[in-house]
Design an enzyme around this catalytic site. Structure first.
Site, short mmCIF file in Angstrom:
data_model
loop_
_atom_site.label_atom_id
_atom_site.label_comp_id
_atom_site.label_asym_id
_atom_site.label_seq_id
_atom_site.Cartn_x
_atom_site.Cartn_y
_atom_site.Cartn_z
N GLY A 286 0.79 -1.22 0.00
CA GLY A 286 0.00 0.00 0.00
C GLY A 286 0.82 1.27 0.00
O GLY A 286 2.06 1.25 -0.02
N ILE B 152 0.83 5.65 1.45
CA ILE B 152 1.00 6.32 2.73
C ILE B 152 -0.30 6.35 3.53
O ILE B 152 -1.39 6.46 2.96
CB ILE B 152 1.54 7.77 2.51
CG1 ILE B 152 2.04 8.38 3.83
CG2 ILE B 152 0.47 8.65 1.84
CD1 ILE B 152 2.84 9.65 3.63
N SER C 266 -8.11 1.37 6.92
CA SER C 266 -7.08 1.12 5.91
C SER C 266 -6.45 -0.24 6.18
O SER C 266 -6.49 -0.75 7.30
CB SER C 266 -6.00 2.21 5.98
OG SER C 266 -6.58 3.49 5.79
N LEU C 267 -5.85 -0.80 5.14
CA LEU C 267 -5.34 -2.17 5.25
C LEU C 267 -4.06 -2.33 4.45
O LEU C 267 -3.96 -1.84 3.32
CB LEU C 267 -6.43 -3.13 4.74
CG LEU C 267 -6.31 -4.59 5.06
CD1 LEU C 267 -7.71 -5.19 5.14
CD2 LEU C 267 -5.52 -5.31 3.98
N CYS D 275 -3.67 6.62 1.41
CA CYS D 275 -3.56 5.38 0.61
C CYS D 275 -3.34 5.67 -0.87
O CYS D 275 -3.62 4.84 -1.73
CB CYS D 275 -4.79 4.51 0.81
SG CYS D 275 -5.14 4.14 2.55
#
Length: 213
Positions: A73, A75, A139-140, A170
């Site tokens: 991913g 930031i 987020s992930l 992201c």
């Protein structure tokens, strides 16, 4: 098939880099009999860049440190009031579980937790995470090493969202972030309230028997 054991550790407020390196050590030193673990933490304010993170997604310099991480991913921001769930599991123990399915299980754990509060959240096929009315609440990012996962998800509960304005979250310009406290009574929007629900749903989805430490 009997439920797999899962250890859940409540680690409180922790420095990002210290926990990150402990995850690396745990993953590098685990063996076939090592019990899977989840670490629940909050972090002191920090921006983290994923492996392919582009520097232009940091829109302005701030006193908040920026750490180059080894997760997937782009930031993102971590800070107090955000529930971070690190998932240290041996994917090979789960019949026909792949990385995409693990991501789906993490997203669905959050969706089901939101549903416990009467909130409709949903994932997006092209942008991992969980969203409410177009705004991102979770987020992930994962890393897989030798068939084992580390890193995990960051679920906004009741935090200062302002630092997200200093980045393209992201990697998406203009993406708005939200948090659980925007939708329920603030007194109920606590990590202690949310984390048991999140763990319960994750354990049920992947067939775990939880031991809390």
């Amino acid at each position: 098939m009997a439920a797999l054991p899962l250890i859940v550790r409540q680690l409180g407020l922790q420095d990002y880099q210290e926990i990150w390196h402990k995850m690396q050590d745990f993953t590098d030193n685990r063996h076939a009999d090592t019990t899977d673990e989840i670490w629940l933490v909050e972090h002191s304010p920090v921006f983290t860049q994923g492996q392919t993170g582009k520097p232009e997604h940091l829109l302005q310099t701030t006193p908040i440190p920026v750490v180059q991480s080894d997760r997937g991913g782009q930031i993102t921001y971590h800070g107090p009031g955000q529930l971070v769930m690190y998932v240290l599991i041996d994917i090979r123990r789960h019949q026909s579980l792949n990385v995409r399915q693990l991501v789906t299980a993490l997203e669905q754990s959050v969706v089901k937790t939101l549903a416990d509060y009467g909130i409709e959240g949903y994932p997006k096929a092209d942008a991992p995470g969980v969203y409410i009315e177009g705004k991102k609440i979770c987020s992930l990012g994962l890393r897989i090493r030798k068939g084992c996962s580390f890193h995990g998800l960051a679920f906004n509960i009741n935090m200062d969202l302002n630092p997200f304005h200093y980045i393209n979250p992201c990697g998406y310009a203009g993406l708005e972030m939200c948090q659980l406290a925007d939708f329920i009574e603030e007194k109920d929007a606590t990590l202690d309230n949310v984390s048991p629900k999140l763990i319960k749903h994750f354990a049920e989805l992947l067939g775990y028997n939880v031991t809390k430490i």
